[in-house]
Motif scaffolding. Structure first.
Motif, PDB file in Angstrom:
ATOM      1  N   ASP A  21      53.104  41.594  38.492  1.00  0.00           N
ATOM      2  CA  ASP A  21      52.484  42.104  39.716  1.00  0.00           C
ATOM      3  C   ASP A  21      50.991  42.378  39.572  1.00  0.00           C
ATOM      4  O   ASP A  21      50.358  42.877  40.505  1.00  0.00           O
ATOM      5  CB  ASP A  21      53.185  43.383  40.155  1.00  0.00           C
ATOM      6  CG  ASP A  21      53.100  44.485  39.104  1.00  0.00           C
ATOM      7  OD1 ASP A  21      52.898  44.159  37.922  1.00  0.00           O
ATOM      8  OD2 ASP A  21      53.244  45.673  39.473  1.00  0.00           O
ATOM      9  N   ARG A  22      50.407  42.022  38.425  1.00  0.00           N
ATOM     10  CA  ARG A  22      48.996  42.343  38.197  1.00  0.00           C
ATOM     11  C   ARG A  22      48.130  41.095  38.031  1.00  0.00           C
ATOM     12  O   ARG A  22      46.987  41.188  37.572  1.00  0.00           O
ATOM     13  CB  ARG A  22      48.854  43.221  36.939  1.00  0.00           C
ATOM     14  CG  ARG A  22      49.686  44.490  36.949  1.00  0.00           C
ATOM     15  CD  ARG A  22      49.286  45.423  38.080  1.00  0.00           C
ATOM     16  NE  ARG A  22      48.066  46.137  37.753  1.00  0.00           N
ATOM     17  CZ  ARG A  22      47.335  46.815  38.630  1.00  0.00           C
ATOM     18  NH1 ARG A  22      47.702  46.829  39.908  1.00  0.00           N
ATOM     19  NH2 ARG A  22      46.252  47.455  38.254  1.00  0.00           N
ATOM     20  N   GLU A  23      48.609  39.958  38.461  1.00  0.00           N
ATOM     21  CA  GLU A  23      47.870  38.711  38.270  1.00  0.00           C
ATOM     22  C   GLU A  23      46.481  38.763  38.878  1.00  0.00           C
ATOM     23  O   GLU A  23      45.507  38.290  38.279  1.00  0.00           O
ATOM     24  CB  GLU A  23      48.651  37.536  38.861  1.00  0.00           C
ATOM     25  CG  GLU A  23      47.937  36.199  38.693  1.00  0.00           C
ATOM     26  CD  GLU A  23      48.752  35.028  39.209  1.00  0.00           C
ATOM     27  OE1 GLU A  23      48.174  33.921  39.298  1.00  0.00           O
ATOM     28  OE2 GLU A  23      49.950  35.205  39.524  1.00  0.00           O
ATOM     29  N   ASN A  24      46.337  39.330  40.049  1.00  0.00           N
ATOM     30  CA  ASN A  24      45.048  39.354  40.752  1.00  0.00           C
ATOM     31  C   ASN A  24      44.282  40.660  40.550  1.00  0.00           C
ATOM     32  O   ASN A  24      43.285  40.905  41.231  1.00  0.00           O
ATOM     33  CB  ASN A  24      45.270  39.100  42.245  1.00  0.00           C
ATOM     34  CG  ASN A  24      45.854  37.726  42.518  1.00  0.00           C
ATOM     35  OD1 ASN A  24      45.407  36.734  41.946  1.00  0.00           O
ATOM     36  ND2 ASN A  24      46.888  37.671  43.358  1.00  0.00           N
ATOM     37  N   ALA A  25      44.735  41.481  39.624  1.00  0.00           N
ATOM     38  CA  ALA A  25      44.092  42.774  39.399  1.00  0.00           C
ATOM     39  C   ALA A  25      42.804  42.610  38.587  1.00  0.00           C
ATOM     40  O   ALA A  25      42.780  41.916  37.564  1.00  0.00           O
ATOM     41  CB  ALA A  25      45.038  43.713  38.654  1.00  0.00           C
ATOM     42  N   PRO A  26      41.702  43.240  39.013  1.00  0.00           N
ATOM     43  CA  PRO A  26      40.488  43.259  38.188  1.00  0.00           C
ATOM     44  C   PRO A  26      40.755  43.979  36.871  1.00  0.00           C
ATOM     45  O   PRO A  26      41.533  44.942  36.819  1.00  0.00           O
ATOM     46  CB  PRO A  26      39.487  44.041  39.056  1.00  0.00           C
ATOM     47  CG  PRO A  26      40.018  43.966  40.454  1.00  0.00           C
ATOM     48  CD  PRO A  26      41.508  43.921  40.319  1.00  0.00           C
ATOM     49  N   ILE A  27      40.140  43.525  35.813  1.00  0.00           N
ATOM     50  CA  ILE A  27      40.357  44.123  34.489  1.00  0.00           C
ATOM     51  C   ILE A  27      40.022  45.613  34.491  1.00  0.00           C
ATOM     52  O   ILE A  27      40.680  46.418  33.824  1.00  0.00           O
ATOM     53  CB  ILE A  27      39.531  43.378  33.430  1.00  0.00           C
ATOM     54  CG1 ILE A  27      40.072  41.961  33.246  1.00  0.00           C
ATOM     55  CG2 ILE A  27      39.533  44.122  32.104  1.00  0.00           C
ATOM     56  CD1 ILE A  27      41.519  41.891  32.791  1.00  0.00           C
ATOM     57  N   SER A  28      39.017  46.005  35.270  1.00  0.00           N
ATOM     58  CA  SER A  28      38.587  47.407  35.294  1.00  0.00           C
ATOM     59  C   SER A  28      39.658  48.346  35.832  1.00  0.00           C
ATOM     60  O   SER A  28      39.593  49.553  35.610  1.00  0.00           O
ATOM     61  CB  SER A  28      37.316  47.558  36.131  1.00  0.00           C
ATOM     62  OG  SER A  28      37.545  47.146  37.474  1.00  0.00           O
ATOM     63  N   THR A  29      40.660  47.809  36.534  1.00  0.00           N
ATOM     64  CA  THR A  29      41.704  48.656  37.118  1.00  0.00           C
ATOM     65  C   THR A  29      42.906  48.819  36.193  1.00  0.00           C
ATOM     66  O   THR A  29      43.845  49.539  36.535  1.00  0.00           O
ATOM     67  CB  THR A  29      42.197  48.066  38.455  1.00  0.00           C
ATOM     68  OG1 THR A  29      42.856  46.806  38.210  1.00  0.00           O
ATOM     69  CG2 THR A  29      41.043  47.868  39.415  1.00  0.00           C
ATOM     70  N   LEU A  30      42.883  48.163  35.038  1.00  0.00           N
ATOM     71  CA  LEU A  30      44.026  48.194  34.136  1.00  0.00           C
ATOM     72  C   LEU A  30      43.878  49.282  33.068  1.00  0.00           C
ATOM     73  O   LEU A  30      42.774  49.597  32.635  1.00  0.00           O
ATOM     74  CB  LEU A  30      44.190  46.839  33.439  1.00  0.00           C
ATOM     75  CG  LEU A  30      44.376  45.612  34.341  1.00  0.00           C
ATOM     76  CD1 LEU A  30      44.543  44.364  33.491  1.00  0.00           C
ATOM     77  CD2 LEU A  30      45.553  45.795  35.279  1.00  0.00           C
ATOM     78  N   SER A  31      44.997  49.823  32.639  1.00  0.00           N
ATOM     79  CA  SER A  31      45.005  50.787  31.532  1.00  0.00           C
ATOM     80  C   SER A  31      44.806  50.048  30.219  1.00  0.00           C
ATOM     81  O   SER A  31      44.865  48.806  30.161  1.00  0.00           O
ATOM     82  CB  SER A  31      46.340  51.530  31.503  1.00  0.00           C
ATOM     83  OG  SER A  31      47.395  50.640  31.161  1.00  0.00           O
ATOM     84  N   GLY A  32      44.597  50.814  29.140  1.00  0.00           N
ATOM     85  CA  GLY A  32      44.434  50.196  27.828  1.00  0.00           C
ATOM     86  C   GLY A  32      45.634  49.365  27.427  1.00  0.00           C
ATOM     87  O   GLY A  32      45.492  48.249  26.916  1.00  0.00           O
ATOM     88  N   GLY A  33      46.822  49.893  27.676  1.00  0.00           N
ATOM     89  CA  GLY A  33      48.030  49.151  27.336  1.00  0.00           C
ATOM     90  C   GLY A  33      48.165  47.876  28.142  1.00  0.00           C
ATOM     91  O   GLY A  33      48.577  46.826  27.619  1.00  0.00           O
ATOM     92  N   GLN A  34      47.817  47.935  29.430  1.00  0.00           N
ATOM     93  CA  GLN A  34      47.878  46.746  30.282  1.00  0.00           C
ATOM     94  C   GLN A  34      46.857  45.706  29.845  1.00  0.00           C
ATOM     95  O   GLN A  34      47.125  44.505  29.848  1.00  0.00           O
ATOM     96  CB  GLN A  34      47.665  47.144  31.736  1.00  0.00           C
ATOM     97  CG  GLN A  34      48.834  47.908  32.348  1.00  0.00           C
ATOM     98  CD  GLN A  34      48.528  48.430  33.738  1.00  0.00           C
ATOM     99  OE1 GLN A  34      47.381  48.768  34.048  1.00  0.00           O
ATOM    100  NE2 GLN A  34      49.552  48.498  34.586  1.00  0.00           N
TER     101      GLN A  34
END
Length: 341
Positions: free
Chosen positions: A137-150
């Motif tokens: 569900d995170r294919e289009n997510a900007p990297i800045s919105t992801l946690s360290g684990g993600q």
């Protein structure tokens, strides 16, 4: 794929206005890393482990020695052959090395684009890899919105997108909190089994080796000072460096099940290692009844390794020299390994 290292050496030279200095970062390392396994390379800061992995992963060429992937020598390849071989290798790093300008999916797509894979196949592979690491569900997510684990999951997906046979993990969990570290290690173990990968984990954290690796090499001053199955290393460490790593697990432990608890800064005179079924036996109670000695436990705990539990205990054993020697022999007969400090 099996990796074999033969007498690798690497010296770095720095030149300043006043002097010319050299540092031998890798000094005669020979190892055999089994295929389809997770192998740990552990060392303290400056031990030479990162220099070693740069040689093994073909990022640098050794001054002496040879690197084999299977039966093929790979450290002396031509430029084009080297590029082709590197595409069969996956790598993940401590700081993720993701493109902040790209989405999660676009980061995974990058090595496929470089390799000239058709767009329709890239799209399918990106979805497959993100599903593999639990980020569909995170294919289009900007990297800045992801946690360290993600972010590390995206890095793993990217590293595996080209279907490598070898995955190098260079301090891949050092920037993560303990809970996320355990999740990432569990994911790597799961993926390793699914894809039949040879995984080489470079780390300074003995808990990473304990929780994920089947075998380990301990590096100090550019040399391998100890190597073998993780179970054997934990139950019978041969060098002070390895014993320090195991004791550091105690120093950093919390109340989490399986950690070693140390309740004094004093060190015991004896290190006892209990393997398998011996971890649940009342060994010291039986010892006290059998012999005219007393004991004082200073640290204890159980490390839950992938295939077996290993108990660790620091203790003083008080009595005559003759009686203590009888105790040591009795402990050995009861599957307890004893080391006198």
């Amino acid at each position: 794929m099996q990796i074999k290292l033969e007498n690798l050496k690497k010296t770095y030279i720095s030149v300043s206005k006043k002097e010319r200095t050299s540092v031998t970062a890798v000094n005669g390392v020979s190892l055999e890393i089994p295929e389809n396994s997770i192998y740990g390379i552990i060392g303290k800061s400056g031990a030479g482990k990162s220099s070693l992995v740069r040689l093994v992963s073909l990022l640098e060429t050794p001054d002496e020695g040879a690197v084999y992937y299977g039966d093929k020598r790979v450290d002396n390849l031509s430029k084009n052959e080297l590029i082709a071989q590197r595409r069969k290798i996956g790598m993940i790093f401590q700081n993720f090395n993701l493109f902040s300008s790209r989405t999660a999916g676009k980061n995974v797509a990058y090595p496929l684009e470089i390799a000239g894979v058709p767009k329709d196949k890239i799209k399918a592979k990106v979805k497959e890899m993100l599903a593999l690491v639990g980020l569909s569900d995170r294919e289009n997510a900007p990297i800045s919105t992801l946690s360290g684990g993600q972010k590390q999951r995206v890095a793993i997906a990217r590293a595996l997108a080209t279907e490598p046979s070898i995955l190098f993990c260079d301090e891949a969990t050092s920037a993560l909190d303990p809970n996320t570290t355990r999740q990432i290690l569990a994911l790597i173990k799961e993926i390793q089994k699914k894809m039949n990968l040879t995984v080489v984990m470079i780390t300074h954290q003995m808990e990473v080796v304990r929780d994920a690796c089947e075998s380990v090499a301990v590096i100090e001053s550019g040399r391998v000072v100890e190597c073998g199955k993780v179970k054997d290393i934990f139950s019978n460490p041969q060098t002070e460096t390895t014993r320090d790593f195991i004791k550091n697990i105690a120093a950093q432990s919390s109340s989490r099940d399986g950690d070693i608890v140390k309740w004094t800064e004093k060190s015991g005179s004896y290190l006892l290692h209990f393997v398998g079924g011996a971890t649940g036996e009342p060994i010291l109670s039986k010892m006290a009844k059998e012999f005219d000695v007393s004991f004082n436990i200073l640290a204890a705990g159980i490390s839950h390794l992938p295939d077996e539990d290993v108990g660790y205990m620091e203790t003083d054993i008080l009595g005559t020299d003759e009686e203590i020697e009888r105790v040591v022999q009795w402990l050995l007969q009861n599957n307890v390994r004893v080391q006198k400090k």
